[in-house]
Design a protein around this motif. Structure first.
Motif, PDB file in Angstrom:
ATOM      1  N   GLU A  31      -3.030  -5.766  10.365  1.00 22.88           N
ATOM      2  CA  GLU A  31      -2.798  -4.737  11.375  1.00 22.88           C
ATOM      3  C   GLU A  31      -3.762  -3.569  11.151  1.00 22.88           C
ATOM      4  OE1 GLU A  31       1.226  -3.428  11.283  1.00 22.88           O
ATOM      5  OE2 GLU A  31       2.060  -5.455  11.404  1.00 22.88           O
ATOM      6  N   THR A  32      -4.071  -2.825  12.222  1.00 22.32           N
ATOM      7  CA  THR A  32      -4.893  -1.629  12.092  1.00 22.32           C
ATOM      8  C   THR A  32      -4.025  -0.472  11.605  1.00 22.32           C
ATOM      9  OG1 THR A  32      -6.409  -2.316  13.842  1.00 22.32           O
ATOM     10  CG2 THR A  32      -6.362   0.020  13.305  1.00 22.32           C
ATOM     11  N   ILE A  33      -4.415   0.117  10.487  1.00 18.52           N
ATOM     12  CA  ILE A  33      -3.706   1.269   9.935  1.00 18.52           C
ATOM     13  C   ILE A  33      -4.548   2.510  10.203  1.00 18.52           C
ATOM     14  CG2 ILE A  33      -2.660   2.285   7.878  1.00 18.52           C
ATOM     15  CD1 ILE A  33      -1.395  -0.390   8.693  1.00 18.52           C
TER      16      ILE A  33
ATOM     17  N   ILE B 257       0.836  -1.205   0.000  1.00 17.13           N
ATOM     18  CA  ILE B 257       0.000   0.000   0.000  1.00 17.13           C
ATOM     19  C   ILE B 257       0.868   1.251   0.000  1.00 17.13           C
ATOM     20  CG2 ILE B 257      -1.615   1.349   1.421  1.00 17.13           C
ATOM     21  CD1 ILE B 257      -2.678  -1.335   2.499  1.00 17.13           C
ATOM     22  N   ILE B 258       0.377   2.281  -0.685  1.00 16.45           N
ATOM     23  CA  ILE B 258       0.978   3.605  -0.556  1.00 16.45           C
ATOM     24  C   ILE B 258      -0.162   4.617  -0.421  1.00 16.45           C
ATOM     25  CG2 ILE B 258       1.191   3.857  -3.086  1.00 16.45           C
ATOM     26  CD1 ILE B 258       3.748   5.572  -2.493  1.00 16.45           C
ATOM     27  N   ILE B 259      -0.051   5.490   0.588  1.00 19.51           N
ATOM     28  CA  ILE B 259      -1.076   6.506   0.860  1.00 19.51           C
ATOM     29  C   ILE B 259      -0.422   7.871   0.747  1.00 19.51           C
ATOM     30  CG2 ILE B 259      -2.719   7.408   2.547  1.00 19.51           C
ATOM     31  CD1 ILE B 259      -2.845   4.595   3.767  1.00 19.51           C
ATOM     32  N   VAL B 260      -1.046   8.746  -0.047  1.00 27.14           N
ATOM     33  CA  VAL B 260      -0.469  10.075  -0.260  1.00 27.14           C
ATOM     34  C   VAL B 260      -1.461  11.157   0.133  1.00 27.14           C
ATOM     35  CG1 VAL B 260       0.966   9.204  -2.140  1.00 27.14           C
ATOM     36  CG2 VAL B 260      -1.226  10.269  -2.674  1.00 27.14           C
ATOM     37  N   ASN B 261      -0.929  12.357   0.353  1.00 24.69           N
ATOM     38  CA  ASN B 261      -1.725  13.527   0.679  1.00 24.69           C
ATOM     39  C   ASN B 261      -1.899  14.332  -0.608  1.00 24.69           C
ATOM     40  OD1 ASN B 261      -3.082  15.519   2.089  1.00 24.69           O
ATOM     41  ND2 ASN B 261      -1.229  16.402   3.011  1.00 24.69           N
TER      42      ASN B 261
ATOM     43  N   GLN C  51      -8.878   5.003   8.562  1.00 24.21           N
ATOM     44  CA  GLN C  51      -8.617   3.875   9.458  1.00 24.21           C
ATOM     45  C   GLN C  51      -9.147   2.603   8.800  1.00 24.21           C
ATOM     46  OE1 GLN C  51     -11.022   6.225  12.269  1.00 24.21           O
ATOM     47  NE2 GLN C  51      -9.654   5.459  13.847  1.00 24.21           N
ATOM     48  N   PHE C  52      -8.307   1.562   8.772  1.00 24.07           N
ATOM     49  CA  PHE C  52      -8.735   0.305   8.157  1.00 24.07           C
ATOM     50  C   PHE C  52      -7.828  -0.830   8.626  1.00 24.07           C
ATOM     51  CE2 PHE C  52      -5.534   2.205   5.485  1.00 24.07           C
ATOM     52  CZ  PHE C  52      -4.777   1.147   5.003  1.00 24.07           C
TER      53      PHE C  52
END
Length: 234
Positions: free
Chosen positions: A215-217, A22-26, A207-208
């Motif tokens: 794991e909780t992210i 996963i990659i999460i960006v702003n 949140q997921f």
């Protein structure tokens, strides 16, 4: 997630979470998540370039788009780095197991400081706009959100929003429907635009349960660097 953990590259990409899957960006205002008829470079291509450069990957880089944000909005966008994770992440969102929190700046506070809004939204593809109705009509979809007034500034108010459904322009349309259009959102009734053509809607928190590690992210996207957003954070 502290600001020290944010990475930037030449494209000013803000990565707020990354692992093997996963990659999460702003997302910045004005960025499009996927390619469209404008031909502008989408955020997905910028993320691919970032991965290719960071890990010296030869050939094409795999990247799956999990969800989208409107072009003038800012905040959290998640992508899948593996074909294994993508269908699991898609299922997570379709089953509403990913909790998304938004912040919105409005000029006119809602009459109630806390409420649940229920409408039926119908999208008009010709003007790319949704209209809210109080009861179901042909072609409409039920839309539910919960808002909470969390800060009152000199001239604006800050709302925190939890979505129960994910409809086209849902937050923008439903807030406009109660007389509280989002700052800068000309399409839904605000009286003037923001200088950068953004609207003051920010995907603040996600949140997921990680689809692979279980794991909780829990990630939070820093606010845009703008005087009014800065006042919201202080």
């Amino acid at each position: 997630m502290s600001k020290e953990k944010i990475h930037s590259n030449r494209s000013n990409l803000q990565v707020i979470y990354e692992d093997n899957h996963i990659i999460i960006v702003n997302k910045r205002a004005g960025d499009i998540v996927q390619g469209d008829k404008t031909g502008d470079q989408p955020l997905s291509d910028v993320v691919k370039d970032y991965i290719k450069e960071k890990y010296n990957k030869p050939g094409n880089v795999y990247l799956g788009v999990v969800h989208r944000l409107d072009r003038p909005t800012t905040g959290i966008v998640m992508f899948s780095k593996t074909s294994k994770a993508l269908p699991r992440l898609n299922k997570l969102f379709s089953e509403k197991k990913a909790n998304k929190t938004y912040w919105a700046i409005v000029k006119i506070s809602p009459k109630k400081p806390k409420d649940t809004l229920i409408n039926w939204l119908k999208k008009n593809p010709k003007n790319n706009k949704s209209t809210a109705y109080s009861s179901e009509i042909d072609g409409s979809k039920k839309a539910i959100l919960h808002y909470n007034l969390i800060k009152v500034l000199d001239n604006y108010s800050l709302l925190e929003i939890e979505l129960e459904t994910g409809r086209h322009h849902q937050i923008r349309c439903q807030l406009s429907c109660i007389g509280s259009p989002i700052k800068g959102d000309l399409k839904y009734g605000f009286n003037r635009s923001n200088k950068d053509a953004s609207i003051s809607l920010h995907a603040r928190r996600l949140q997921f349960l990680h689809p692979v590690s279980k794991e909780t992210i829990d990630v939070t996207a820093p606010l845009p660097d703008d005087p009014i957003w800065n006042a919201c954070e202080n």
